[in-house]
Write an enzyme that holds these catalytic residues in place. Structure first.
Site, short mmCIF file in Angstrom:
data_model
loop_
_atom_site.label_atom_id
_atom_site.label_comp_id
_atom_site.label_asym_id
_atom_site.label_seq_id
_atom_site.Cartn_x
_atom_site.Cartn_y
_atom_site.Cartn_z
N ASN A 152 56.94 -5.76 78.53
CA ASN A 152 57.61 -4.54 78.98
C ASN A 152 57.73 -3.49 77.87
O ASN A 152 57.79 -2.30 78.15
CB ASN A 152 59.01 -4.92 79.50
N SER A 163 52.46 1.60 84.45
CA SER A 163 53.17 2.82 84.89
C SER A 163 52.33 3.48 85.98
O SER A 163 51.10 3.29 86.03
CB SER A 163 53.30 3.78 83.70
N TYR A 215 49.29 8.05 76.48
CA TYR A 215 50.17 7.11 77.20
C TYR A 215 49.48 6.64 78.49
O TYR A 215 49.39 5.43 78.75
CB TYR A 215 51.49 7.81 77.54
N LYS A 255 48.26 2.83 79.59
CA LYS A 255 48.81 2.17 80.78
C LYS A 255 47.70 1.81 81.77
O LYS A 255 47.77 0.78 82.44
CB LYS A 255 49.87 3.07 81.43
N ILE A 294 61.82 6.24 86.12
CA ILE A 294 63.01 5.39 86.14
C ILE A 294 64.02 5.95 85.13
O ILE A 294 63.63 6.38 84.03
CB ILE A 294 62.64 3.92 85.74
N1 LIG Z 1 61.31 4.79 82.29
C1 LIG Z 1 60.27 5.12 83.05
O1 LIG Z 1 60.32 6.10 83.82
C2 LIG Z 1 59.02 4.27 83.05
C3 LIG Z 1 58.06 4.52 84.03
C4 LIG Z 1 56.90 3.77 84.06
C5 LIG Z 1 56.70 2.77 83.12
N2 LIG Z 1 57.64 2.54 82.16
C6 LIG Z 1 57.37 1.47 81.20
O2 LIG Z 1 58.40 0.52 81.25
C7 LIG Z 1 58.57 -0.07 79.96
C8 LIG Z 1 60.03 0.05 79.55
O3 LIG Z 1 60.37 1.43 79.55
P1 LIG Z 1 61.88 1.95 79.37
O4 LIG Z 1 61.98 3.20 80.14
O5 LIG Z 1 62.84 0.87 79.62
O6 LIG Z 1 61.85 2.34 77.81
P2 LIG Z 1 63.01 2.47 76.73
O7 LIG Z 1 64.35 2.56 77.38
O8 LIG Z 1 62.58 3.57 75.83
O9 LIG Z 1 62.93 1.05 75.95
C9 LIG Z 1 61.78 0.76 75.22
C10 LIG Z 1 61.82 -0.67 74.73
O10 LIG Z 1 60.64 -0.93 73.96
C11 LIG Z 1 61.00 -1.38 72.66
N3 LIG Z 1 60.07 -0.90 71.63
C12 LIG Z 1 59.92 0.37 71.18
N4 LIG Z 1 59.04 0.39 70.16
C13 LIG Z 1 58.63 -0.88 69.97
C14 LIG Z 1 57.77 -1.51 69.02
N5 LIG Z 1 57.17 -0.85 68.01
N6 LIG Z 1 57.59 -2.86 69.10
C15 LIG Z 1 58.23 -3.58 70.06
N7 LIG Z 1 59.07 -3.06 70.96
C16 LIG Z 1 59.29 -1.71 70.91
C17 LIG Z 1 62.40 -0.82 72.42
O11 LIG Z 1 63.08 -1.58 71.41
P3 LIG Z 1 64.26 -0.89 70.48
O12 LIG Z 1 65.46 -0.71 71.37
O13 LIG Z 1 64.51 -1.87 69.40
O14 LIG Z 1 63.70 0.42 70.00
C18 LIG Z 1 63.01 -0.97 73.81
O15 LIG Z 1 63.44 -2.29 74.03
C19 LIG Z 1 57.61 0.67 79.03
O16 LIG Z 1 56.43 -0.07 78.88
C20 LIG Z 1 57.33 1.96 79.77
O17 LIG Z 1 56.09 2.52 79.43
C21 LIG Z 1 58.80 3.26 82.10
#
Ligand SMILES: NC(=O)c1ccc[n+]([C@@H]2O[C@H](COP(=O)([O-])OP(=O)(O)OC[C@H]3O[C@@H](n4cnc5c(N)ncnc54)[C@H](OP(=O)(O)O)[C@@H]3O)[C@@H](O)[C@H]2O)c1
Length: 246
Positions: free
Chosen positions: A87, A138, A151, A155, A183
Site C-alpha cells: 500500500n 490507483s 505517478y 500505478k 480518498i
Molecule cells: N488517497 C487517495 O486518494 C489514493 C487514491 C488512489 C490510490 N492511492 C494509493 O493508496 C496508497 C496509500 O495512499 P494514502 O492516501 O493512504 O497515502 P498517505 O496518507 O500519504 O500515506 C502514505 C503511506 O506511505 C508511506 N511511505 C511514504 N514514503 C515511503 C517510503 N519511502 N517507503 C515506505 N513507505 C513510505 C507513509 O509512511 P510515513 O507515515 O512514515 O511517511 C504512509 O504510511 C498509495 O499507494 C496511494 O498511491 C491513494
C-alpha cells in the site's frame, strides 16, 4: 462451516500502514482477528501501533534491502506470512515539463520498485507455502490525469506487473489489485477544503463525494480471504463510479 470472509488468525503485512488507507486497513484487519504487521518510514510514524495491537516495523522503500529484511524477519519470528498488502506510495503534482530526475526516481523507487521488491522477497521466502498479494494501485493507473504523469505511470505498471507475476507464480500465489479513486487522506489534502476544486472533482464522480479510507476495507478482506479463492490477476476499482462513466 468456515466463514467465507474469515481472515481471523491470518498473518498480514501492510506497507504504509502508519496513516491514511494503510492505517485504516491495519485497524480493520486487526478488528477482523488477523495478526497485523504494519510499516512506516520512521519510529515516530509507527509509534501508535503497539497500543493498537499492531506490530510496527520501519521500512523505507528508497532503500534496497528493506523488503528482504522485513519479510524474512516476520517469517522467522512468526511463521508463514499469509497476506502481503503493498500500500505504501507517494504522489506528485509536478507538471511534466518541470519534472526532474530526482523526483521521478523517488516516485518510481517507492511506488514501483518498492512493490516489485516486496513481491519478490515474499515469493523467495514463501515459494513452497504460497501466499496472497494485494497491490494498491490507483484509478490514475487506468486513466490519464493532469499533473500525475510519473505517478500514473508507476500505478499502471503495478497493475501490469501484478498480472505478469501471476503468469509466473499463479499456481502458488494469488495476486490482485485494488484501484482506489480519490480518498480522504493526507495524499489528497491539497484538494480537500478547496471549495471550487472539490466541486469540480465531485461533479466528475457519480456518487458526488470522495471515498473514505474505511470504504476500501471490504474489498481488501474479500481479496485476502477464501471468498476470492479462484480470483487472481484481477483489478477491483473502488471510485464512486468515476472511471466507469463519462
Ligand atoms: N488517497 C487517495 O486518494 C489514493 C487514491 C488512489 C490510490 N492511492 C494509493 O493508496 C496508497 C496509500 O495512499 P494514502 O492516501 O493512504 O497515502 P498517505 O496518507 O500519504 O500515506 C502514505 C503511506 O506511505 C508511506 N511511505 C511514504 N514514503 C515511503 C517510503 N519511502 N517507503 C515506505 N513507505 C513510505 C507513509 O509512511 P510515513 O507515515 O512514515 O511517511 C504512509 O504510511 C498509495 O499507494 C496511494 O498511491 C491513494
Amino acid at each position: 462451516m468456515k466463514q467465507l470472509f474469515d481472515v481471523s488468525g491470518k498473518t498480514i503485512l501492510i506497507t504504509g500502514a502508519s496513516r491514511g488507507i494503510g492505517k485504516s486497513l491495519a485497524l480493520g484487519f486487526r478488528d477482523a482477528g488477523a495478526k497485523v504487521f504494519g510499516t512506516g518510514t520512521s519510529e515516530s510514524s509507527i509509534s501508535w501501533m503497539e497500543s493498537e495491537s499492531i506490530h510496527g516495523r520501519v521500512g523505507d522503500f528508497t532503500k534496497d534491502d528493506v523488503s528482504r529484511d522485513l519479510i524474512g524477519s516476520i517469517k522467522k519470528e512468526h511463521g508463514k506470512l499469509d497476506v502481503l498488502i503493498n500500500n505504501a506510495g507517494i504522489s506528485s503534482h509536478t507538471p511534466i515539463s518541470m519534472m526532474k530526475d530526482d523526483e521521478m526516481n523517488r516516485i518510481i523507487d517507492i511506488n514501483f520498485k518498492g512493490v516489485f521488491r516486496m513481491c519478490q522477497a515474499y515469493y523467495k521466502t514463501h515459494k513452497h507455502e504460497g501466499g496472497t498479494i494485494i497491490n494498491i494501485s490507483s484509478v490514475l493507473g487506468l486513466t490519464g490525469f493532469t499533473l500525475a504523469s510519473v505517478y500514473s505511470g508507476t500505478k499502471g505498471a503495478v497493475i501490469q506487473m501484478s498480472k505478469a507475476m501471476v503468469a509466473e507464480w499463479g499456481s502458488k500465489f494469488r495476486i490482485n489489485v485494488i484501484c482506489p479513486g480519490f480518498i480522504e487522506t493526507e495524499m489528497t489534502e491539497n484538494m480537500q477544503g478547496k471549495g471550487n476544486l472539490m466541486e469540480e472533482f465531485n461533479s466528475r464522480i457519480p456518487m458526488r463525494r470522495m471515498g473514505k479510507p474505511e470504504e476500501l476495507l471490504g474489498a481488501a478482506i474479500f481479496l485476502a480471504s477464501d471468498a476470492s479463492s479462484y480470483m487472481t490477476a484481477s483489478t477491483l476499482v473502488i471510485d464512486g463510479g468515476m472511471t466507469g462513466t463519462v
